[in-house]
Scaffold this motif. Sequence first.
Motif, PDB file in Angstrom:
ATOM      1  N   ARG A   1       0.834  -1.212   0.000  1.00 40.97           N
ATOM      2  CA  ARG A   1       0.000   0.000   0.000  1.00 40.97           C
ATOM      3  C   ARG A   1       0.862   1.252   0.000  1.00 40.97           C
ATOM      4  O   ARG A   1       0.512   2.258  -0.637  1.00 40.97           O
ATOM      5  N   ALA A   2       1.988   1.219   0.708  1.00 42.71           N
ATOM      6  CA  ALA A   2       2.879   2.382   0.731  1.00 42.71           C
ATOM      7  C   ALA A   2       3.485   2.631  -0.646  1.00 42.71           C
ATOM      8  O   ALA A   2       3.583   3.782  -1.101  1.00 42.71           O
ATOM      9  N   PHE A   3       3.897   1.571  -1.324  1.00 40.68           N
ATOM     10  CA  PHE A   3       4.444   1.722  -2.673  1.00 40.68           C
ATOM     11  C   PHE A   3       3.379   2.232  -3.645  1.00 40.68           C
ATOM     12  O   PHE A   3       3.681   3.061  -4.518  1.00 40.68           O
ATOM     13  N   GLU A   4       2.162   1.740  -3.517  1.00 37.70           N
ATOM     14  CA  GLU A   4       1.084   2.183  -4.403  1.00 37.70           C
ATOM     15  C   GLU A   4       0.755   3.655  -4.180  1.00 37.70           C
ATOM     16  O   GLU A   4       0.400   4.368  -5.127  1.00 37.70           O
ATOM     17  N   ALA A   5       0.866   4.104  -2.925  1.00 38.93           N
ATOM     18  CA  ALA A   5       0.557   5.499  -2.619  1.00 38.93           C
ATOM     19  C   ALA A   5       1.604   6.467  -3.173  1.00 38.93           C
ATOM     20  O   ALA A   5       1.310   7.647  -3.374  1.00 38.93           O
ATOM     21  N   ILE A   6       2.806   5.985  -3.406  1.00 38.17           N
ATOM     22  CA  ILE A   6       3.865   6.852  -3.934  1.00 38.17           C
ATOM     23  C   ILE A   6       3.521   7.339  -5.340  1.00 38.17           C
ATOM     24  O   ILE A   6       3.743   8.501  -5.692  1.00 38.17           O
ATOM     25  N   GLY A   7       2.975   6.443  -6.140  1.00 38.81           N
ATOM     26  CA  GLY A   7       2.661   6.802  -7.513  1.00 38.81           C
ATOM     27  C   GLY A   7       3.887   6.730  -8.411  1.00 38.81           C
ATOM     28  O   GLY A   7       4.981   6.361  -7.986  1.00 38.81           O
TER      29      GLY A   7
ATOM     30  N   MET B   1       9.342   8.315  -9.231  1.00 35.95           N
ATOM     31  CA  MET B   1      10.258   7.450  -9.960  1.00 35.95           C
ATOM     32  C   MET B   1      10.574   8.008 -11.346  1.00 35.95           C
ATOM     33  O   MET B   1      11.700   7.898 -11.843  1.00 35.95           O
ATOM     34  N   GLU B   2       9.574   8.635 -11.978  1.00 35.68           N
ATOM     35  CA  GLU B   2       9.813   9.261 -13.270  1.00 35.68           C
ATOM     36  C   GLU B   2      10.766  10.436 -13.138  1.00 35.68           C
ATOM     37  O   GLU B   2      11.629  10.662 -14.004  1.00 35.68           O
ATOM     38  N   ALA B   3      10.617  11.189 -12.044  1.00 33.41           N
ATOM     39  CA  ALA B   3      11.527  12.309 -11.814  1.00 33.41           C
ATOM     40  C   ALA B   3      12.956  11.815 -11.591  1.00 33.41           C
ATOM     41  O   ALA B   3      13.918  12.418 -12.078  1.00 33.41           O
ATOM     42  N   ALA B   4      13.100  10.709 -10.857  1.00 35.23           N
ATOM     43  CA  ALA B   4      14.428  10.139 -10.647  1.00 35.23           C
ATOM     44  C   ALA B   4      15.029   9.655 -11.953  1.00 35.23           C
ATOM     45  O   ALA B   4      16.235   9.779 -12.186  1.00 35.23           O
ATOM     46  N   ALA B   5      14.175   9.115 -12.839  1.00 36.57           N
ATOM     47  CA  ALA B   5      14.670   8.633 -14.129  1.00 36.57           C
ATOM     48  C   ALA B   5      15.155   9.785 -14.999  1.00 36.57           C
ATOM     49  O   ALA B   5      16.135   9.647 -15.741  1.00 36.57           O
ATOM     50  N   THR B   6      14.479  10.937 -14.922  1.00 35.61           N
ATOM     51  CA  THR B   6      14.924  12.089 -15.704  1.00 35.61           C
ATOM     52  C   THR B   6      16.269  12.615 -15.226  1.00 35.61           C
ATOM     53  O   THR B   6      16.980  13.275 -15.978  1.00 35.61           O
ATOM     54  N   LEU B   7      16.603  12.325 -13.968  1.00 31.20           N
ATOM     55  CA  LEU B   7      17.916  12.709 -13.426  1.00 31.20           C
ATOM     56  C   LEU B   7      18.951  11.622 -13.654  1.00 31.20           C
ATOM     57  O   LEU B   7      20.017  11.641 -13.046  1.00 31.20           O
ATOM     58  N   ARG B   8      18.608  10.666 -14.516  1.00 32.45           N
ATOM     59  CA  ARG B   8      19.502   9.584 -14.935  1.00 32.45           C
ATOM     60  C   ARG B   8      19.825   8.603 -13.811  1.00 32.45           C
ATOM     61  O   ARG B   8      20.902   7.987 -13.802  1.00 32.45           O
ATOM     62  N   ALA B   9      18.912   8.480 -12.885  1.00 28.48           N
ATOM     63  CA  ALA B   9      19.083   7.462 -11.842  1.00 28.48           C
ATOM     64  C   ALA B   9      18.631   6.116 -12.392  1.00 28.48           C
ATOM     65  O   ALA B   9      17.608   6.021 -13.069  1.00 28.48           O
ATOM     66  N   SER B  10      19.389   5.091 -12.109  1.00 30.44           N
ATOM     67  CA  SER B  10      19.002   3.748 -12.538  1.00 30.44           C
ATOM     68  C   SER B  10      17.794   3.294 -11.725  1.00 30.44           C
ATOM     69  O   SER B  10      17.517   3.836 -10.647  1.00 30.44           O
ATOM     70  N   PRO B  11      17.044   2.303 -12.221  1.00 30.08           N
ATOM     71  CA  PRO B  11      15.892   1.816 -11.457  1.00 30.08           C
ATOM     72  C   PRO B  11      16.258   1.374 -10.042  1.00 30.08           C
ATOM     73  O   PRO B  11      15.497   1.611  -9.096  1.00 30.08           O
ATOM     74  N   LEU B  12      17.421   0.745  -9.893  1.00 30.20           N
ATOM     75  CA  LEU B  12      17.840   0.294  -8.568  1.00 30.20           C
ATOM     76  C   LEU B  12      18.165   1.482  -7.666  1.00 30.20           C
ATOM     77  O   LEU B  12      17.799   1.500  -6.489  1.00 30.20           O
ATOM     78  N   ASP B  13      18.865   2.480  -8.220  1.00 29.13           N
ATOM     79  CA  ASP B  13      19.168   3.676  -7.432  1.00 29.13           C
ATOM     80  C   ASP B  13      17.887   4.406  -7.025  1.00 29.13           C
ATOM     81  O   ASP B  13      17.764   4.878  -5.882  1.00 29.13           O
ATOM     82  N   ALA B  14      16.955   4.515  -7.956  1.00 25.99           N
ATOM     83  CA  ALA B  14      15.697   5.196  -7.652  1.00 25.99           C
ATOM     84  C   ALA B  14      14.915   4.447  -6.586  1.00 25.99           C
ATOM     85  O   ALA B  14      14.261   5.063  -5.734  1.00 25.99           O
ATOM     86  N   PHE B  15      14.988   3.121  -6.618  1.00 26.23           N
ATOM     87  CA  PHE B  15      14.273   2.327  -5.619  1.00 26.23           C
ATOM     88  C   PHE B  15      14.807   2.603  -4.217  1.00 26.23           C
ATOM     89  O   PHE B  15      14.034   2.833  -3.281  1.00 26.23           O
ATOM     90  N   PHE B  16      16.140   2.605  -4.079  1.00 29.73           N
ATOM     91  CA  PHE B  16      16.729   2.780  -2.749  1.00 29.73           C
ATOM     92  C   PHE B  16      16.748   4.242  -2.292  1.00 29.73           C
ATOM     93  O   PHE B  16      16.642   4.509  -1.089  1.00 29.73           O
TER      94      PHE B  16
END
Length: 229
Positions: free
Chosen positions: A115-121, A125-140
């Motif tokens: 539920r916490a992950f779903e609430a994040i939306g 994560m899209e903003a982190a991707a635009t900053l060139r963060a890898s999926p793993l980096d964005a997750f942590f």
Amino acid sequence: MDAWFGPAAWPAIWLTLKLAAATTLLLLLLATPLAWWLAHSRSRWQALVSALVTLPLVLPPTVLGFYLLVALGPHGPLGSLSESLGLGRLTFSFSGLLIGSLIYSLPFAVQPIQRAFEAIGARPMEAAATLRASPLDAFFSVALPLARPGLLTAAVLSFAHTLGEFGVVLMIGGNIPGQTQLISMLIYGHVEAMEYRQAHALAAAMLLFSFLVLVALNLLSRRQSRVAR
């Protein structure tokens, strides 16, 4: 204190706390990636996996305990594998209690984190991707900090639920004093022996602890609601 709880209480209390701590730690490690997958997966298997995770909530503990006893027994797939690897037996041991507790308390860890992950939306994560963060980096660096309330709720619920387990762990571990005897089993033993003072002392302590857990969760939920506003 021995006069109230009885001399057998302290080994049972220590073993219960040890089991609850180990279960909570392992559940957080296992439930976090599983909850992330359930929150974001579009796989056709998502509904089936979600149902399997939720199953311990609706399945009678004795039914779950029986099938775990069969699977972990010396002739079961997991039990025979453990003995062939020289790891010893799983039934009537702490390892068996731990496996049973992990499965029985799994939904209490997965659902709050999911539920916490779903609430994040998707936006953080899209903003982190635009900053060139890898999926793993964005997750942590993004998802886990934002999901901290869910992680905390999962940890508290998993710990408290493990403390009160009875049916599943009794089927797998028996009621061996000093080895597999937990607080819930000790209370049952006191009642069977008509030792109501010791049973009342342990039951009252469990009742108070459970009440404080619920109060803490409610306060945490109200605090998070105020922060969200």
